[in-house]
Enzyme design. Structure first.
Site, PDB file in Angstrom:
ATOM      1  N   HIS A 270       0.813  -1.301  -0.072  1.00 56.98           N
ATOM      2  CA  HIS A 270       0.089  -0.016  -0.033  1.00 56.98           C
ATOM      3  C   HIS A 270       0.872   1.382  -0.041  1.00 56.98           C
ATOM      4  CE1 HIS A 270      -3.456  -2.544   1.244  1.00 56.98           C
ATOM      5  NE2 HIS A 270      -2.619  -3.320   2.468  1.00 56.98           N
TER       6      HIS A 270
HETATM    7  C1  BDR Z   1      -2.592   0.894   5.516  1.00 55.37           C
HETATM    8  O1  BDR Z   1      -2.724   0.189   6.932  1.00 55.37           O
HETATM    9  C2  BDR Z   1      -1.581  -0.243   7.216  1.00 55.37           C
HETATM   10  O2  BDR Z   1      -1.694  -1.570   7.687  1.00 55.37           O
HETATM   11  C3  BDR Z   1      -0.633  -0.214   6.307  1.00 55.37           C
HETATM   12  O3  BDR Z   1       0.801   0.089   6.854  1.00 55.37           O
HETATM   13  C4  BDR Z   1      -1.099   0.823   5.519  1.00 55.37           C
HETATM   14  O4  BDR Z   1      -0.678   2.057   5.611  1.00 55.37           O
HETATM   15  C5  BDR Z   1      -3.407   0.033   4.742  1.00 55.37           C
HETATM   16  O5  BDR Z   1      -4.663  -0.030   4.883  1.00 55.37           O
END
Ligand code: BDR
Ligand code: CA
Length: 342
Positions: A270
């Site tokens: 992400h």
């Molecule tokens: C986001 O939430 C966290 O788990 C990850 O680092 C990312 O920033 C994804 O939903």
């Protein structure tokens, strides 16, 4: 070539780790500061993780400032309870226990960066000022506008906007990982970073600063497979090996804990998407300018990013919502950047 000045506000986190590797190794960004926020884990652990990653990849001169444990209005504890409740239908008893201890435990483990042991006695220390002051200092002292890249909950950035409105013209853009317009993971329209601090998210989205949103709409399309992880490991440097070990753990967690997504042996990265788009905007192959509002007082959807596709609200577009990126080029960029680090 002139580097783009950036501040990275993060909560490492496996994909935050990859965002830092990409930012540092790309040689295109001038990382003026890394600030930390609680999200995937407590503020103590996300800060320790950021220091460990930066030290390990060779980014020894990048200053790190610590942010807040609690969201602007809510408590961290209340957030954990909401998260556990949100996914209760899809979790086992064991997963529920893990989730009740640490916010991001299901995806990132109990340290926030499970899967690799960093050396002890890291010489890298946090700065004596807090995250929000650090951001303000960087903006104030910069000759050019600075891009802020938040890859965790928006607590620090929201507070910055409230505390130093005079500095808003110094922000070039906020390129953030967060939100979703349609993707269903925890609940419809919910993404972790915006769910953790809905009020901060609202402040940021209403700030008038140009925003590019890399939410689940794009980050679950841009997937990293085993071959890319193997390529990272094969680089042979310590960053490549560390990144490969951590991404394998992250992939395993997706295989085990996110079965409802029907992903197998692939992982989203992400946070790195929000960095990649700053390095090379041509990686974004599909996006739309939309009016996006944030739910803060609902029964189910606090933190939801309400994307007004049809212009029903008649309000001006405030966010570029990204829907697709050039995945092969993105993955190549990750590998190349890891290769440029220690
Ligand atoms: C986001 O939430 C966290 O788990 C990850 O680092 C990312 O920033 C994804 O939903
Ligand atoms: Ca993150």
């Amino acid at each position: 070539m002139k580097k783009i000045p950036v501040i990275i506000d993060c909560d490492p986190g496996h994909d935050d780790m990859m965002a830092l590797v990409l930012a540092y190794g790309s040689n295109k960004l001038d990382i003026r500061a890394v600030t930390t926020v609680a999200g995937n884990n407590t503020i103590e652990n996300t800060t320790r993780n950021a220091l460990n990653v930066l030290n390990y990849i060779g980014a020894k001169d990048v200053p790190v400032a610590k942010g807040f444990q609690d969201p602007i209005v809510r408590t961290h504890k209340a957030v954990m309870e909401r998260m556990a409740a949100a996914r209760r239908e899809t979790m086992t008893e064991e997963q529920r226990k893990e989730q009740s201890k640490i916010t991001g435990a299901l995806a990132h483990g109990v340290t926030g960066l499970d899967g690799f042991s960093f050396p002890e006695n890291n010489p890298k220390q946090i700065e004596p000022i807090r995250a929000v002051e650090m951001m303000a200092k960087v903006l104030r002292e910069s000759q050019e506008k600075v891009t802020i890249i938040p890859t965790g909950p928006l607590t620090n950035v929201g507070l910055l906007i409230r505390a130093f409105p005079d500095l808003l013209p110094k922000i070039e853009r906020i390129s953030l990982m967060g939100g979703t317009s349609e993707f269903v993971l925890t609940r419809p329209f919910m993404e972790f970073n915006t769910l953790v601090d809905p009020e901060a998210t609202k402040i940021v989205f209403e700030s008038g600063v140009p925003i590019t949103m890399y939410g689940y709409d794009v980050t679950y399309r841009v997937l990293c497979g085993v071959d890319t992880i193997d390529r990272m490991e094969a680089l042979g440097n310590q960053t490549g090996k560390m990144a490969a070990a951590l991404l394998r753990f992250f992939m395993e967690r997706h295989n085990k804990n996110l079965k409802q997504l029907h992903l197998k042996d692939v992982t989203p990265i992400h946070d790195a998407c929000a960095v990649a788009g700053v390095i090379d905007p041509s990686l974004v192959t599909e996006s739309r300018m939309l009016h996006v509002d944030i739910e803060t007082s609902g029964q189910y959807f606090d933190g939801a990013t309400i994307c007004d596709y049809a212009g029903c609200l008649g309000l001006p577009a405030n966010v570029e919502v990204v829907y697709n990126m050039d995945t092969p080029r993105f993955l190549d960029m990750l590998v190349e950047s890891a290769g440029n680090c220690l």
